[in-house]
Structure formats: structure tokens, C-alpha cells
Design a protein around this motif. Sequence first.
Motif, PDB file in Angstrom:
ATOM      1  N   LEU A   1      44.161  39.706  45.068  1.00  0.00           N
ATOM      2  CA  LEU A   1      43.452  38.727  44.401  1.00  0.00           C
ATOM      3  C   LEU A   1      44.254  38.006  44.211  1.00  0.00           C
ATOM      4  N   GLY A   2      43.591  36.935  43.980  1.00  0.00           N
ATOM      5  CA  GLY A   2      43.685  35.487  43.287  1.00  0.00           C
ATOM      6  C   GLY A   2      43.990  35.180  42.082  1.00  0.00           C
ATOM      7  N   PRO A   3      43.989  33.858  41.709  1.00  0.00           N
ATOM      8  CA  PRO A   3      44.621  33.096  39.922  1.00  0.00           C
ATOM      9  C   PRO A   3      43.124  33.600  39.461  1.00  0.00           C
ATOM     10  N   GLY A   4      43.111  34.640  38.094  1.00  0.00           N
ATOM     11  CA  GLY A   4      41.479  35.068  37.385  1.00  0.00           C
ATOM     12  C   GLY A   4      41.778  36.249  37.580  1.00  0.00           C
ATOM     13  N   ASP A   5      42.058  36.171  38.825  1.00  0.00           N
ATOM     14  CA  ASP A   5      41.537  38.063  39.723  1.00  0.00           C
ATOM     15  C   ASP A   5      42.404  38.801  38.164  1.00  0.00           C
ATOM     16  N   VAL A   6      41.172  40.513  37.988  1.00  0.00           N
ATOM     17  CA  VAL A   6      42.111  41.351  37.350  1.00  0.00           C
ATOM     18  C   VAL A   6      41.757  42.703  37.292  1.00  0.00           C
ATOM     19  N   PHE A   7      42.618  43.656  37.868  1.00  0.00           N
ATOM     20  CA  PHE A   7      43.148  44.499  38.274  1.00  0.00           C
ATOM     21  C   PHE A   7      43.681  45.458  37.013  1.00  0.00           C
ATOM     22  N   VAL A   8      43.359  47.439  36.994  1.00  0.00           N
ATOM     23  CA  VAL A   8      43.686  48.083  36.328  1.00  0.00           C
ATOM     24  C   VAL A   8      44.139  49.618  37.258  1.00  0.00           C
ATOM     25  N   PHE A   9      44.976  49.487  36.857  1.00  0.00           N
ATOM     26  CA  PHE A   9      45.759  50.853  37.481  1.00  0.00           C
ATOM     27  C   PHE A   9      45.934  51.847  36.667  1.00  0.00           C
ATOM     28  N   PRO A  10      45.587  52.990  36.719  1.00  0.00           N
ATOM     29  CA  PRO A  10      45.042  54.577  35.450  1.00  0.00           C
ATOM     30  C   PRO A  10      46.342  54.541  35.445  1.00  0.00           C
ATOM     31  N   GLN A  11      46.522  55.453  33.868  1.00  0.00           N
ATOM     32  CA  GLN A  11      47.612  55.938  33.697  1.00  0.00           C
ATOM     33  C   GLN A  11      48.114  57.274  34.387  1.00  0.00           C
ATOM     34  N   GLY A  12      49.645  57.258  34.382  1.00  0.00           N
ATOM     35  CA  GLY A  12      49.993  57.959  35.767  1.00  0.00           C
ATOM     36  C   GLY A  12      50.255  57.826  37.133  1.00  0.00           C
TER      37      GLY A  12
ATOM     38  N   THR B   1      54.845  54.729  38.533  1.00  0.00           N
ATOM     39  CA  THR B   1      53.833  55.154  38.066  1.00  0.00           C
ATOM     40  C   THR B   1      53.959  54.675  36.580  1.00  0.00           C
ATOM     41  N   HIS B   2      53.162  54.739  35.958  1.00  0.00           N
ATOM     42  CA  HIS B   2      54.073  54.721  33.971  1.00  0.00           C
ATOM     43  C   HIS B   2      53.013  56.068  33.145  1.00  0.00           C
ATOM     44  N   PRO B   3      54.039  57.305  32.908  1.00  0.00           N
ATOM     45  CA  PRO B   3      53.337  58.409  32.357  1.00  0.00           C
ATOM     46  C   PRO B   3      52.674  58.344  31.102  1.00  0.00           C
ATOM     47  N   ARG B   4      53.207  57.039  30.395  1.00  0.00           N
ATOM     48  CA  ARG B   4      51.992  56.465  29.163  1.00  0.00           C
ATOM     49  C   ARG B   4      51.513  55.851  29.277  1.00  0.00           C
ATOM     50  N   ALA B   5      50.761  54.837  30.054  1.00  0.00           N
ATOM     51  CA  ALA B   5      50.060  53.906  30.272  1.00  0.00           C
ATOM     52  C   ALA B   5      49.249  53.630  31.017  1.00  0.00           C
ATOM     53  N   THR B   6      47.898  53.312  31.385  1.00  0.00           N
ATOM     54  CA  THR B   6      47.102  52.550  31.236  1.00  0.00           C
ATOM     55  C   THR B   6      48.237  50.954  31.708  1.00  0.00           C
ATOM     56  N   GLU B   7      47.030  50.881  33.242  1.00  0.00           N
ATOM     57  CA  GLU B   7      48.147  49.164  33.296  1.00  0.00           C
ATOM     58  C   GLU B   7      47.285  47.634  33.922  1.00  0.00           C
ATOM     59  N   ILE B   8      46.952  46.754  32.868  1.00  0.00           N
ATOM     60  CA  ILE B   8      45.219  45.921  33.052  1.00  0.00           C
ATOM     61  C   ILE B   8      46.377  44.469  33.877  1.00  0.00           C
ATOM     62  N   LEU B   9      46.081  44.146  34.730  1.00  0.00           N
ATOM     63  CA  LEU B   9      46.777  42.885  35.594  1.00  0.00           C
ATOM     64  C   LEU B   9      46.355  42.463  35.688  1.00  0.00           C
ATOM     65  N   THR B  10      45.938  41.004  35.772  1.00  0.00           N
ATOM     66  CA  THR B  10      45.402  39.603  35.306  1.00  0.00           C
ATOM     67  C   THR B  10      46.771  38.306  36.640  1.00  0.00           C
ATOM     68  N   VAL B  11      46.460  37.797  37.804  1.00  0.00           N
ATOM     69  CA  VAL B  11      46.589  37.004  38.794  1.00  0.00           C
ATOM     70  C   VAL B  11      47.101  35.954  37.564  1.00  0.00           C
TER      71      VAL B  11
END
Length: 254
Positions: free
Chosen positions: A152-163, A116-126
Motif C-alpha cells: 500500500l501507498g498513500p491513499g490506498d485502502v485495505f480491509v481486514f475481516p473480523q477475527g 486479530t480483533h475478536p470483535r471488529a473488522t478493520e479498514i486501513l488507509t496509508v
Amino acid sequence: MASRAFAAVFAAVALVVCSSVLPRVLASDPSQLQDFCVADKLSAVFVNGFVCKNPKQVTANDFFLPKALGVPGNTVNAQGSAVTPVTVNELPGLNTLGISFARIDFAPNGQNPPHTHPRATEILTVLQGTLLVGFVTSNQPGGGNLQFTKLLGPGDVFVFPQGLIHFQLNNGAVPAVAIAALSSQNPGVITIANAVFGSTPPILDDVLAKAFMIDKDQVDWIQAKFAAPPAASGGGGGFIGGGGGGGFPGGGAP
């Protein structure tokens, strides 16, 4: 009259509660009150974040990190992944800007273990390869936790909510590369396995045995793995996930 008095008291109490709770609810990274606040790493003053460097001493290099994400990380480790972070610790110009960045390299079958990231939301792209990613919700009313996953494949985006606990797994036959942005200059990370079984001092066997519904001998066996010497350099890294599985800390990141 009584009802009016009660309403007045209720309004006053509500105002006090809101004034004390809202600042915490809205709390985030420190906001800049000027164009920038480059971190002064040499200051002995301890604040929430970093003290600002004298603007007259700031140069373009304070906002620049050459070839920071151009070199693949070393994935020869227990997790088969490596994180190359760009936080305020690496780039002083990020101080108070509420953002950070990272490159994540995955060997085939490598993973960024649940964390987890206690202080951040994460957005990831492959950028290369494929990744199975997912996160788990907090405890739901009535019990249980929901999992959301996606391939996910190349160019796809996914977000992980904070915490929230999340992970990434390269389930392909070739290396994978991803880029992540996080909504904090210093997002922090809690790698679940490391935190639970590798803390110093260790959590009591009785607590873990009851929580995981296993024997104390099994707890000792797992904890012993996390007490093992570190594996080769590189690894899952402390910025995004890191360490975990087999007790070998990832390394290569703060």
C-alpha cells in the motif's frame, strides 16, 4: 400422515434451532435505542459495554477528543510501531455506536505484528510511506490457510475481516503513518506471539512443543523472551497489534 407428522416435527425443531442460533450470529456491539448513550465511566454497574450517562449531564466534550491523532506515537521499541487509539475508553461518546479509530506510526522496518480483533473488522488507509499488509484465512476445507497481501501507498485502502490474523509492515526506508477504523467501540486485540508464548500462567511446554514441532528447550527460550521487562514506552500498542517479537510488550495503548 407419517410424512406430515415428520415434517411438522422437523419444522418445529428448525424453528427452535434458528431462534437460538440467529441472535448469536447477528450479535454485535449494543445498538443505541436513543440518539446517544455516552459511557458513564463512574458507574459501578457491569453491563455489556457501558451504562449510559444521564443525557441531561452530557456535554459536547463527551464527543470530543482534542488533537487525539495529531501527535506521532513513539516507535522506539522492539516492534518499531506505535498505536494511538480512539475507542470508547478514550472517547465516551462512542458507546453503542459500533465504531473506533486509531493512528498507527511505523519506523522504517517497523511492524504491527500478527494479531486479530475478536470483535471488529478493520479498514486501513496509508497517509505516509508504504506498508506491506496482509491477512490469513481460517482453516480451509482439506487443510491449509490462504494469505492475502498487498503493498500500500498513500491513499490506498485495505480491509481486514473480523477475527482473522493480520499484520502491517513498513518495508520502506522512511517512517509510515496509517489510519484505521474498526467496527466496534471496543474491538479488542489478540497479539499472536504474546498470547501463545507470554500468557499468564504460561501454556505448558508439552502443548507448545507439539503444536510448533519444536523442542521444549526452544519453547522455554522463546517464553523467556516474553517474560523480559518491557521496553521503552510507546510501541505496537494493545489496540491494533502491539507487543510481540522479542518479548517486549508494546505499551502506549490499552
